[in-house]
Design a protein around this motif. Structure first.
Motif, PDB file in Angstrom:
ATOM      1  N   GLN A   1       0.799  -1.223   0.000  1.00 43.33           N
ATOM      2  CA  GLN A   1       0.000   0.000   0.000  1.00 43.33           C
ATOM      3  C   GLN A   1       0.839   1.283   0.000  1.00 43.33           C
ATOM      4  OE1 GLN A   1      -4.309  -1.083   1.182  1.00 43.33           O
ATOM      5  NE2 GLN A   1      -3.265  -0.542   3.073  1.00 43.33           N
ATOM      6  N   THR A   2       2.036   1.240  -0.578  1.00 38.51           N
ATOM      7  CA  THR A   2       2.865   2.443  -0.612  1.00 38.51           C
ATOM      8  C   THR A   2       2.357   3.492  -1.589  1.00 38.51           C
ATOM      9  OG1 THR A   2       4.306   1.559  -2.341  1.00 38.51           O
ATOM     10  CG2 THR A   2       4.919   1.087  -0.046  1.00 38.51           C
ATOM     11  N   ARG A   3       1.531   3.080  -2.549  1.00 37.60           N
ATOM     12  CA  ARG A   3       1.029   3.959  -3.609  1.00 37.60           C
ATOM     13  C   ARG A   3       2.165   4.532  -4.460  1.00 37.60           C
ATOM     14  NH1 ARG A   3      -4.371   5.035  -3.262  1.00 37.60           N
ATOM     15  NH2 ARG A   3      -4.186   6.846  -4.619  1.00 37.60           N
ATOM     16  N   TYR A   4       3.316   3.878  -4.424  1.00 39.71           N
ATOM     17  CA  TYR A   4       4.460   4.315  -5.232  1.00 39.71           C
ATOM     18  C   TYR A   4       4.366   3.678  -6.609  1.00 39.71           C
ATOM     19  CZ  TYR A   4       9.228   4.824  -6.957  1.00 39.71           C
ATOM     20  OH  TYR A   4      10.319   5.116  -7.731  1.00 39.71           O
ATOM     21  N   TYR A   5       4.537   4.507  -7.661  1.00 41.75           N
ATOM     22  CA  TYR A   5       4.490   4.017  -9.032  1.00 41.75           C
ATOM     23  C   TYR A   5       5.909   3.940  -9.585  1.00 41.75           C
ATOM     24  CZ  TYR A   5       3.643   3.880 -14.057  1.00 41.75           C
ATOM     25  OH  TYR A   5       3.648   3.536 -15.371  1.00 41.75           O
ATOM     26  N   ALA A   6       6.275   2.763 -10.086  1.00 40.65           N
ATOM     27  CA  ALA A   6       7.656   2.513 -10.499  1.00 40.65           C
ATOM     28  C   ALA A   6       7.987   3.067 -11.876  1.00 40.65           C
ATOM     29  CB  ALA A   6       7.930   1.005 -10.481  1.00 40.65           C
ATOM     30  N   GLY A   7       7.006   3.533 -12.628  1.00 41.74           N
ATOM     31  CA  GLY A   7       7.270   4.046 -13.964  1.00 41.74           C
ATOM     32  C   GLY A   7       8.026   5.367 -13.949  1.00 41.74           C
ATOM     33  N   ALA A   8       8.671   5.676 -15.079  1.00 40.39           N
ATOM     34  CA  ALA A   8       9.497   6.888 -15.147  1.00 40.39           C
ATOM     35  C   ALA A   8       9.115   7.812 -16.297  1.00 40.39           C
ATOM     36  CB  ALA A   8      10.965   6.497 -15.283  1.00 40.39           C
ATOM     37  N   HIS A   9       8.015   7.509 -17.015  1.00 41.75           N
ATOM     38  CA  HIS A   9       7.706   8.335 -18.176  1.00 41.75           C
ATOM     39  C   HIS A   9       7.126   9.690 -17.797  1.00 41.75           C
ATOM     40  CE1 HIS A   9       4.086   5.963 -17.331  1.00 41.75           C
ATOM     41  NE2 HIS A   9       3.394   6.948 -17.844  1.00 41.75           N
ATOM     42  N   ILE A  10       6.657   9.851 -16.567  1.00 44.68           N
ATOM     43  CA  ILE A  10       6.321  11.178 -16.041  1.00 44.68           C
ATOM     44  C   ILE A  10       7.416  11.523 -15.046  1.00 44.68           C
ATOM     45  CG2 ILE A  10       4.682  12.553 -14.727  1.00 44.68           C
ATOM     46  CD1 ILE A  10       2.477  10.729 -15.755  1.00 44.68           C
ATOM     47  N   ASN A  11       8.107  12.644 -15.266  1.00 44.47           N
ATOM     48  CA  ASN A  11       9.245  13.004 -14.427  1.00 44.47           C
ATOM     49  C   ASN A  11       9.293  14.514 -14.243  1.00 44.47           C
ATOM     50  OD1 ASN A  11      10.649  14.088 -16.801  1.00 44.47           O
ATOM     51  ND2 ASN A  11      10.863  11.920 -17.387  1.00 44.47           N
ATOM     52  N   ALA A  12      10.313  14.970 -13.512  1.00 46.22           N
ATOM     53  CA  ALA A  12      10.416  16.400 -13.208  1.00 46.22           C
ATOM     54  C   ALA A  12      10.574  17.242 -14.468  1.00 46.22           C
ATOM     55  CB  ALA A  12      11.596  16.639 -12.266  1.00 46.22           C
ATOM     56  N   GLY A  13      11.094  16.627 -15.546  1.00 48.13           N
ATOM     57  CA  GLY A  13      11.299  17.386 -16.768  1.00 48.13           C
ATOM     58  C   GLY A  13      10.062  17.613 -17.601  1.00 48.13           C
ATOM     59  N   ASN A  14       9.072  16.714 -17.497  1.00 49.48           N
ATOM     60  CA  ASN A  14       7.901  16.852 -18.367  1.00 49.48           C
ATOM     61  C   ASN A  14       6.588  17.011 -17.615  1.00 49.48           C
ATOM     62  OD1 ASN A  14       7.171  14.249 -17.480  1.00 49.48           O
ATOM     63  ND2 ASN A  14       8.025  13.246 -19.283  1.00 49.48           N
ATOM     64  N   VAL A  15       6.610  16.967 -16.290  1.00 48.22           N
ATOM     65  CA  VAL A  15       5.353  17.001 -15.541  1.00 48.22           C
ATOM     66  C   VAL A  15       4.576  18.291 -15.799  1.00 48.22           C
ATOM     67  CG1 VAL A  15       6.393  17.985 -13.448  1.00 48.22           C
ATOM     68  CG2 VAL A  15       4.319  16.602 -13.273  1.00 48.22           C
ATOM     69  N   GLY A  16       5.287  19.363 -16.103  1.00 48.91           N
ATOM     70  CA  GLY A  16       4.616  20.633 -16.361  1.00 48.91           C
ATOM     71  C   GLY A  16       3.839  20.667 -17.657  1.00 48.91           C
TER      72      GLY A  16
END
Length: 389
Positions: free
Chosen positions: A21-36
């Motif tokens: 139940q950590t709610r952590y998502y292991a994917g990396a396609h959303i990151n600090a560079g493109n989240v905006g």
């Protein structure tokens, strides 16, 4: 797939991401560079004009989500196209505590599992939405309902009853995922000894300002049969330790709220994190955050399994819980012992002021800090992110 859900970057198979139940998502396609640059891909409008507290799950490109009043939708997760819709037909008696909300479904073996406001567990065909079986889990005449998302593990569907504010007796039950037969029941209110040890302080050591003498007089006058209406509902999904086959759940407040004499005693296992055996439903351990809670500050945020350093600095398996008190509690998983408590995340003022007819000012208030809103734990930076109500 359910066991490996924490590392699955293509699906979201459980309401809180995994059994931990950590709610952590292991994917990396959303990151600090493109989240905006994120923008809406589609908007899906349900027919229910009511609050949504659901945690959608996604399996092979299909999103399953619920709404208030126990509607279930299957939609295309990329386009929002609706595949099917299920609308539960409730029985003649429905008693809900705090709204007609539903917090999601569980999935396994091609079936979806949902708890309902009229205290039933429904199994649906995930491909069509057709009912496969339906079983009562409690008695709506006793103010019992189900709002939590179930969890399914090893062919067992675990679900608990909500509605503690109305004076029911809380529980978690395990049903056979294939046919809905009842496997075991664990009551979140103890049969005997719910009076506890008459503790004077909360988990942080602060005095609770109880009138224990008055409580003991009440117990002597009324007897010890308070357990049938002592509350202790469950609002959120338990965590599962697969290695030790342990279920970790949190229990809500006692009933009635805001009354210092009834019920007398510590009211076990309200306001507690409780560990039980996955196969038998038997008690393993508990830790009670607030004894004799008359402020409606029950434990309701989903517990999380992670690792933390114990008091000696050794890394151990831990279970954490964010409380309505505004504290984060870190426990040793094997014993339930408290390792540490965080600083308060919300203002605290005149804590444990006894409720009065004239009113009493106390912070935190009745909704508290971390309510049913879940936390997230990032295993990479070892930070926990609570959602404050």
């Amino acid at each position: 797939m359910l066991d490996a859900a924490s590392g699955d970057t293509k699906n979201w198979l459980q309401p809180n991401g995994s059994y931990e139940q950590t709610r952590y998502y292991a994917g990396a396609h959303i990151n600090a560079g493109n989240v905006g640059r994120i923008k809406p891909a589609f908007v899906f409008q349900t027919v229910v004009l009511e609050s949504m507290q659901t945690a959608p799950i996604v399996v092979d490109g299909v999103m399953f989500l619920t709404t208030s009043f126990n509607h279930v939708y299957a939609i295309d997760a990329a386009t929002g196209e609706e595949f099917w819709r299920y609308r539960h037909q409730p029985g003649p008696k429905v008693t809900v505590c705090c709204g007609n909300d539903n917090r999601g479904v569980a999935i396994a073996g091609g079936r979806l599992f949902m708890g309902t406001h009229d205290a039933r567990l429904v199994a649906l065909d995930a491909r069509t939405g057709k009912v496969q079986w339906e079983r009562p889990i409690a008695d709506p005449d006793k103010a019992q309902s189900a709002t939590m998302a179930p969890t399914v593990v090893d062919g067992k569907v675990l679900i608990g009853a909500d509605g503690g504010a109305w004076g029911m007796r809380g529980f978690v039950k395990a049903f056979d995922a294939a046919d809905g037969s009842l496997l075991w029941t664990f009551h979140t209110i103890a049969d005997r000894g719910h009076e506890g040890v008459w503790a004077e302080s909360d988990a942080t050591g602060r005095n609770l300002r109880r009138d224990i003498a008055a409580e003991k007089r009440m117990l002597a006058e009324k007897g010890g049969e308070f357990h049938q209406s002592l509350g202790g509902g469950m609002a959120t999904t338990p965590a599962i330790d697969r290695k030790t086959r342990t279920v970790f759940l949190v229990v809500g407040a006692p009933a009635p709220a805001f009354h210092g004499a009834i019920p007398p005693g510590d009211d076990l296992y309200t306001n507690s994190i409780v560990a039980i055996d996955l196969d038998k439903g038997t008690y393993k351990s508990h830790f009670q955050y607030i004894v004799h809670d008359v402020w409606n500050l029950g434990a309701v945020s989903p517990p999380i399994l992670t690792q933390a350093r114990d008091k000696a600095g050794k890394m151990v398996d831990a279970v954490i819980h964010g409380g309505k008190t505004g504290h984060l509690y870190v426990h040793e998983r094997s014993t339930g012992r408290l390792i540490r408590i965080s600083e308060p995340m919300i203002p605290q003022e005149n804590l444990w002021a006894p409720p009065t007819i004239a009113g009493a000012r106390m912070l935190t208030g009745g909704n508290g800090g971390v309510e049913w809103t879940p936390l997230t734990v990032n295993p990479n930076n070892r930070l926990a992110y609570p959602g404050i109500l």
